[in-house]
Design a protein around this motif. Structure first.
Motif, PDB file in Angstrom:
ATOM      1  N   THR A  40      38.462  26.605  23.783  1.00  0.00           N
ATOM      2  CA  THR A  40      37.615  26.848  24.751  1.00  0.00           C
ATOM      3  C   THR A  40      37.055  25.228  25.216  1.00  0.00           C
ATOM      4  O   THR A  40      37.514  24.262  24.566  1.00  0.00           O
ATOM      5  CB  THR A  40      36.248  27.642  24.706  1.00  0.00           C
ATOM      6  OG1 THR A  40      35.767  27.656  26.224  1.00  0.00           O
ATOM      7  CG2 THR A  40      35.562  27.130  23.784  1.00  0.00           C
ATOM      8  N   GLU A  79      44.344  35.075  27.501  1.00  0.00           N
ATOM      9  CA  GLU A  79      43.659  34.128  28.601  1.00  0.00           C
ATOM     10  C   GLU A  79      42.478  34.682  29.178  1.00  0.00           C
ATOM     11  O   GLU A  79      42.693  35.507  29.908  1.00  0.00           O
ATOM     12  CB  GLU A  79      44.521  33.219  29.180  1.00  0.00           C
ATOM     13  CG  GLU A  79      44.015  32.372  30.121  1.00  0.00           C
ATOM     14  CD  GLU A  79      44.979  31.748  31.048  1.00  0.00           C
ATOM     15  OE1 GLU A  79      44.937  30.536  31.704  1.00  0.00           O
ATOM     16  OE2 GLU A  79      46.163  32.381  31.463  1.00  0.00           O
ATOM     17  N   ASN A 115      33.860  29.044  32.406  1.00  0.00           N
ATOM     18  CA  ASN A 115      34.338  28.384  31.118  1.00  0.00           C
ATOM     19  C   ASN A 115      35.811  29.314  31.193  1.00  0.00           C
ATOM     20  O   ASN A 115      36.101  30.291  31.482  1.00  0.00           O
ATOM     21  CB  ASN A 115      33.825  28.464  30.026  1.00  0.00           C
ATOM     22  CG  ASN A 115      34.110  27.563  29.048  1.00  0.00           C
ATOM     23  OD1 ASN A 115      35.332  26.942  29.101  1.00  0.00           O
ATOM     24  ND2 ASN A 115      33.125  27.233  28.194  1.00  0.00           N
ATOM     25  N   LYS A 116      36.761  28.788  30.045  1.00  0.00           N
ATOM     26  CA  LYS A 116      38.033  29.520  29.840  1.00  0.00           C
ATOM     27  C   LYS A 116      38.034  29.630  28.416  1.00  0.00           C
ATOM     28  O   LYS A 116      37.540  28.860  27.677  1.00  0.00           O
ATOM     29  CB  LYS A 116      39.225  28.706  30.376  1.00  0.00           C
ATOM     30  CG  LYS A 116      40.461  29.452  30.081  1.00  0.00           C
ATOM     31  CD  LYS A 116      41.809  28.529  30.503  1.00  0.00           C
ATOM     32  CE  LYS A 116      41.815  28.391  32.056  1.00  0.00           C
ATOM     33  NZ  LYS A 116      42.434  29.680  32.521  1.00  0.00           N
ATOM     34  N   ASP A 155      39.151  33.990  31.831  1.00  0.00           N
ATOM     35  CA  ASP A 155      37.985  33.118  32.659  1.00  0.00           C
ATOM     36  C   ASP A 155      36.794  33.909  32.857  1.00  0.00           C
ATOM     37  O   ASP A 155      36.648  35.251  32.802  1.00  0.00           O
ATOM     38  CB  ASP A 155      38.683  32.872  33.966  1.00  0.00           C
ATOM     39  CG  ASP A 155      39.869  31.981  34.020  1.00  0.00           C
ATOM     40  OD1 ASP A 155      39.894  30.895  33.248  1.00  0.00           O
ATOM     41  OD2 ASP A 155      40.995  32.144  34.776  1.00  0.00           O
ATOM     42  N   ASP A 156      35.784  33.322  32.611  1.00  0.00           N
ATOM     43  CA  ASP A 156      34.338  33.556  32.283  1.00  0.00           C
ATOM     44  C   ASP A 156      34.360  34.769  31.628  1.00  0.00           C
ATOM     45  O   ASP A 156      33.934  36.042  31.924  1.00  0.00           O
ATOM     46  CB  ASP A 156      33.926  34.083  33.822  1.00  0.00           C
ATOM     47  CG  ASP A 156      33.467  33.007  34.666  1.00  0.00           C
ATOM     48  OD1 ASP A 156      32.824  32.278  34.201  1.00  0.00           O
ATOM     49  OD2 ASP A 156      33.899  32.948  36.099  1.00  0.00           O
ATOM     50  N   GLY A 207      42.147  39.428  32.379  1.00  0.00           N
ATOM     51  CA  GLY A 207      42.620  38.289  31.696  1.00  0.00           C
ATOM     52  C   GLY A 207      44.166  38.329  31.748  1.00  0.00           C
ATOM     53  O   GLY A 207      44.659  39.150  32.572  1.00  0.00           O
ATOM     54  N   SER A 238      29.669  30.554  28.484  1.00  0.00           N
ATOM     55  CA  SER A 238      30.679  30.893  28.973  1.00  0.00           C
ATOM     56  C   SER A 238      31.212  31.076  30.469  1.00  0.00           C
ATOM     57  O   SER A 238      32.114  31.349  31.137  1.00  0.00           O
ATOM     58  CB  SER A 238      31.117  32.433  28.631  1.00  0.00           C
ATOM     59  OG  SER A 238      30.386  33.548  29.234  1.00  0.00           O
TER      60      SER A 238
END
Length: 261
Positions: free
Chosen positions: A112, A43, A92-93, A45-46, A203, A89
């Motif tokens: 995503t 997982e 975003n995830k 983020d960015d 992450g 991105s």
């Protein structure tokens, strides 16, 4: 007259309730799309920002060499997106879920948010690369398949999400997980999500340790080793961080649910 009015009012009210219920059921969290059979999940983020931050921190040769194996892939993806991968991105995830498709093989699904990405842009880009497009219906969802010789690029566009894989069966697994809590990874492993997680790390990593063992073990395996793994918790969670040329994994495990005999 009053009776007719009441009947009409009740029908309208039931219709509104059913409509609202449908909206609730079709509005998914990103984790609702991750199949329960996932063995390894990453997982981010960015994700582009995490990638550039990691590259800046790495200064030892083994780690740099490892990252270089992925740099061409990311650079080529950025070119495909007309050098807008960073924009897409941002905030975003990305969830990359690996699922076992054969006795010794794992394949990923990429999930995503669409954000500012137009699917027509993706479609046109693939057509420029001579991919042929086909659409098919699976459980009331449209699967977009692009093929070129033996290569396949498969997409599912669902509400605010875009899901990608090179295996149709994995996209179908995502569809099966919709509105079915028993097929969703987070629902079956809620203990992994109720703990405090680090912020601003690279992450998060989720691992089904027993399935990994079954995937990697060589036959005939040791009965003692098999028994040892039976006592391991089913799932592990790790925050991933990198400092001073050291990759750190800090996390916890979920409790065993089965009764061991």
């Amino acid at each position: 007259m009053i009776r007719k009015f009441l009947i009409i009012s009740i029908i309208i009210l039931i219709g509104i309730i059913l409509y609202l219920f449908k909206i609730k059921k079709t509005t998914n969290s990103i984790w609702d799309l991750v199949p329960s059979k996932s063995i390894v999940i990453l997982e981010l983020d960015d994700p582009f920002k995490r990638w550039t931050t990691l590259k800046e921190k790495v200064n030892d040769f083994p780690s740099y060499k490892l990252l270089s194996n992925y740099e061409d892939i990311i650079n080529n993806t950025d070119i495909f997106f007309d050098e807008n991968l960073e924009t897409f991105s941002k905030n975003n995830k990305l969830i990359i879920s690996y699922i076992q498709i054969s006795k010794k093989d794992l394949e990923p699904i990429y999930i995503t948010y669409k954000k500012n990405l137009n699917f027509n842009f993706l479609s046109d880009k693939l057509k420029e690369l001579e991919y042929k497009k086909n659409k098919r219906n699976f459980n009331d969802q449209i699967i977009h398949e692009f093929t070129k010789n033996e290569k396949k690029k498969i997409f599912l566009i669902l509400d605010d999400f875009i899901i990608f894989s090179e295996r149709s069966i994995l996209i179908e697994d995502v569809i099966r997980s919709l509105n079915n809590e028993n097929a969703q990874y987070k629902t079956l492993n809620i203990g992994l999500f109720n703990q405090v997680q680090l912020k601003d790390d690279i992450g998060n990593l989720y691992i089904n340790i027993k399935n990994i063992y079954n995937l990697l073990k060589v036959e005939p395996s040791s009965k003692i080793l098999d028994k040892s793994f039976n006592f391991l918790n089913k799932n592990l969670f790790f925050d991933i961080s990198y400092n001073n040329n050291i990759l750190n994994l800090s996390g916890f495990s979920s409790p065993i649910k089965e009764t061991l005999i």
